[in-house]
Design a protein around this motif. Structure first.
Motif, PDB file in Angstrom:
ATOM      1  N   GLY A  58       0.823  -1.202   0.000  1.00 17.18           N
ATOM      2  CA  GLY A  58       0.000   0.000   0.000  1.00 17.18           C
ATOM      3  C   GLY A  58       0.857   1.253   0.000  1.00 17.18           C
ATOM      4  N   LEU A  59       1.975   1.199   0.736  1.00 18.90           N
ATOM      5  CA  LEU A  59       2.903   2.329   0.755  1.00 18.90           C
ATOM      6  C   LEU A  59       3.542   2.517  -0.619  1.00 18.90           C
ATOM      7  CD1 LEU A  59       4.527   4.533   2.184  1.00 18.90           C
ATOM      8  CD2 LEU A  59       6.136   2.754   2.938  1.00 18.90           C
ATOM      9  N   VAL A  60       3.916   1.404  -1.257  1.00 21.85           N
ATOM     10  CA  VAL A  60       4.521   1.482  -2.595  1.00 21.85           C
ATOM     11  C   VAL A  60       3.560   2.139  -3.576  1.00 21.85           C
ATOM     12  CG1 VAL A  60       5.288   0.118  -4.574  1.00 21.85           C
ATOM     13  CG2 VAL A  60       6.093  -0.462  -2.279  1.00 21.85           C
ATOM     14  N   ARG A  61       2.294   1.731  -3.547  1.00 23.41           N
ATOM     15  CA  ARG A  61       1.306   2.325  -4.452  1.00 23.41           C
ATOM     16  C   ARG A  61       1.133   3.815  -4.179  1.00 23.41           C
ATOM     17  NH1 ARG A  61      -1.573  -2.493  -3.310  1.00 23.41           N
ATOM     18  NH2 ARG A  61      -2.914  -1.364  -1.850  1.00 23.41           N
ATOM     19  N   ALA A  62       1.100   4.166  -2.889  1.00 23.22           N
ATOM     20  CA  ALA A  62       0.918   5.572  -2.531  1.00 23.22           C
ATOM     21  C   ALA A  62       2.123   6.409  -2.943  1.00 23.22           C
ATOM     22  CB  ALA A  62       0.679   5.699  -1.029  1.00 23.22           C
ATOM     23  N   VAL A  63       3.330   5.857  -2.789  1.00 26.40           N
ATOM     24  CA  VAL A  63       4.537   6.581  -3.196  1.00 26.40           C
ATOM     25  C   VAL A  63       4.533   6.785  -4.706  1.00 26.40           C
ATOM     26  CG1 VAL A  63       7.054   6.472  -3.367  1.00 26.40           C
ATOM     27  CG2 VAL A  63       5.927   5.840  -1.239  1.00 26.40           C
ATOM     28  N   ALA A  64       4.132   5.746  -5.445  1.00 26.14           N
ATOM     29  CA  ALA A  64       4.056   5.880  -6.901  1.00 26.14           C
ATOM     30  C   ALA A  64       3.087   6.992  -7.280  1.00 26.14           C
ATOM     31  CB  ALA A  64       3.619   4.558  -7.526  1.00 26.14           C
ATOM     32  N   GLY A  65       1.945   7.051  -6.588  1.00 26.23           N
ATOM     33  CA  GLY A  65       0.986   8.116  -6.851  1.00 26.23           C
ATOM     34  C   GLY A  65       1.541   9.483  -6.499  1.00 26.23           C
ATOM     35  N   TYR A  66       2.269   9.552  -5.390  1.00 23.45           N
ATOM     36  CA  TYR A  66       2.881  10.811  -4.950  1.00 23.45           C
ATOM     37  C   TYR A  66       3.914  11.289  -5.965  1.00 23.45           C
ATOM     38  CZ  TYR A  66       5.799  13.879  -2.006  1.00 23.45           C
ATOM     39  OH  TYR A  66       6.527  14.933  -1.501  1.00 23.45           O
ATOM     40  N   GLU A 120      -3.941   3.803  -6.416  1.00 24.45           N
ATOM     41  CA  GLU A 120      -3.344   5.047  -5.950  1.00 24.45           C
ATOM     42  C   GLU A 120      -2.202   5.517  -6.827  1.00 24.45           C
ATOM     43  OE1 GLU A 120      -2.985   6.023  -1.683  1.00 24.45           O
ATOM     44  OE2 GLU A 120      -3.433   3.922  -1.401  1.00 24.45           O
ATOM     45  N   ALA A 121      -1.707   4.649  -7.720  1.00 26.59           N
ATOM     46  CA  ALA A 121      -0.615   5.062  -8.590  1.00 26.59           C
ATOM     47  C   ALA A 121      -1.077   6.033  -9.656  1.00 26.59           C
ATOM     48  CB  ALA A 121       0.011   3.838  -9.260  1.00 26.59           C
ATOM     49  N   SER A 122      -2.382   6.170  -9.840  1.00 30.84           N
ATOM     50  CA  SER A 122      -2.898   7.092 -10.838  1.00 30.84           C
ATOM     51  C   SER A 122      -2.919   8.502 -10.271  1.00 30.84           C
ATOM     52  CB  SER A 122      -4.319   6.689 -11.244  1.00 30.84           C
ATOM     53  OG  SER A 122      -4.312   5.399 -11.800  1.00 30.84           O
ATOM     54  N   PRO A 123      -2.719   9.526 -11.136  1.00 26.59           N
ATOM     55  CA  PRO A 123      -2.725  10.893 -10.643  1.00 26.59           C
ATOM     56  C   PRO A 123      -4.127  11.330 -10.282  1.00 26.59           C
ATOM     57  CG  PRO A 123      -2.609  10.870 -13.022  1.00 26.59           C
ATOM     58  CD  PRO A 123      -2.507   9.445 -12.576  1.00 26.59           C
ATOM     59  N   PRO A 124      -4.269  12.295  -9.367  1.00 27.61           N
ATOM     60  CA  PRO A 124      -5.587  12.822  -9.045  1.00 27.61           C
ATOM     61  C   PRO A 124      -6.269  13.344 -10.296  1.00 27.61           C
ATOM     62  CG  PRO A 124      -3.936  13.596  -7.478  1.00 27.61           C
ATOM     63  CD  PRO A 124      -3.196  12.912  -8.582  1.00 27.61           C
ATOM     64  N   SER A 125      -7.601  13.330 -10.295  1.00 25.47           N
ATOM     65  CA  SER A 125      -8.346  13.685 -11.498  1.00 25.47           C
ATOM     66  C   SER A 125      -8.149  15.134 -11.915  1.00 25.47           C
ATOM     67  CB  SER A 125      -9.842  13.424 -11.270  1.00 25.47           C
ATOM     68  OG  SER A 125     -10.310  14.182 -10.166  1.00 25.47           O
ATOM     69  N   ASP A 126      -7.690  16.004 -10.986  1.00 22.07           N
ATOM     70  CA  ASP A 126      -7.522  17.406 -11.356  1.00 22.07           C
ATOM     71  C   ASP A 126      -6.161  17.679 -11.978  1.00 22.07           C
ATOM     72  OD1 ASP A 126      -6.196  16.921  -8.939  1.00 22.07           O
ATOM     73  OD2 ASP A 126      -6.318  19.025  -8.337  1.00 22.07           O
TER      74      ASP A 126
END
Length: 256
Positions: A58-66, A120-126
């Motif tokens: 979960g941390l890896v996915r969140a870091v990728a998204g960040y 979470e690896a995807s960028p926010p929609s904005d």
């Protein structure tokens, strides 16, 4: 009930952890991002990481998204008023430079995105995807000879191949520039009018342009814009009849 202050503090701690993890990856690759190392760098206890991200994956996915969010906000360096093909070239080079300068972050970002489509690896929609925005501008200029989706896929795959190839073996500045430019020129020669030999029919660029600017044709009703998008989205087999339909539609609209 979580108070606003508690929510703000939670967000601050989360951002601190993500920054610490991304720094560790930049310094020592993905292997350097252990839970213990992240906790020490961020100044938190390991249970805090598990509470916020559930587990290491979960941390890896969140870091990728960040990383992807930070990258998306910083890489759009081309002037919006520039020639659209020139702007696409600038975005391409920024993408290549980022991957070579930040190999650990780049590989984590791309590999995690492939493995977790829509997670979470995807960028926010904005945050618009810069490549998609630049390709849309080329289409709107009437010089794109393939669909926007096809162009984005080709350019993204080519860029990933260039970065991984250069990371796999030592490369001087000249080799980086030559391989990067040659690959992009080869792609543009197939997808952009006037950039190389292509078997695409002249009507293709017009239909793709109409699709790109359909929402901006405010003189048409919503139903007419929907119908126009339907026409220009038909497959190659119907391209000839679509062109005639579009021409007839344009004549009718011009005549009131």
């Amino acid at each position: 009930m979580v108070t606003e202050e508690e929510d703000t503090q939670r967000h601050r701690v989360r951002e601190t952890i993500l920054l610490a993890a991304s720094e560790l990856i930049a310094e020592g690759g993905a292997a350097a991002m252990t839970t213990r190392a992240v906790a020490v760098r961020a100044g938190v206890q390991a249970p805090t990481i598990y509470r916020l991200f559930e587990d290491k994956q979960g941390l890896v996915r969140a870091v990728a998204g960040y990383v992807l969010e930070t990258y998306a906000r910083s890489k759009d360096v081309a002037d919006d008023d520039a020639d659209p093909v020139t702007a696409l070239r600038v975005a391409w080079r920024a993408h290549i430079d980022f991957g070579l300068a930040n190999p650990g972050l780049y590989l984590l970002m791309n590999d995690a995105t492939r493995a977790n489509r829509g997670a979470e690896a995807s960028p926010p929609s904005d945050i618009p995807d810069v490549l998609t925005v630049r390709v849309r501008a080329v289409a709107a200029a009437g010089v794109l000879l393939v669909t926007e989706e096809r162009a984005v896929d080709l350019i993204r795959a080519a860029g990933d191949g260039v970065i991984r190839s250069l990371l796999a073996s030592p490369a001087d500045a000249e080799r980086v520039s030559t391989l990067s430019d040659d690959m992009l020129n080869a792609i543009l020669g197939r997808i952009v009018e006037g950039r190389g030999e292509t078997s695409a029919r002249p009507v293709d660029a017009l239909l793709i342009q109409l699709r790109a600017v359909a929402d901006e044709l405010t003189d048409l009703s919503a139903a007419e814009r929907t119908l126009l998008r339907e026409w220009v989205s038909r497959g190659d087999a119907g391209r000839g009849s679509v062109a005639r339909d579009v021409a007839a539609f344009g004549s009718r609209s011009a005549g009131g």
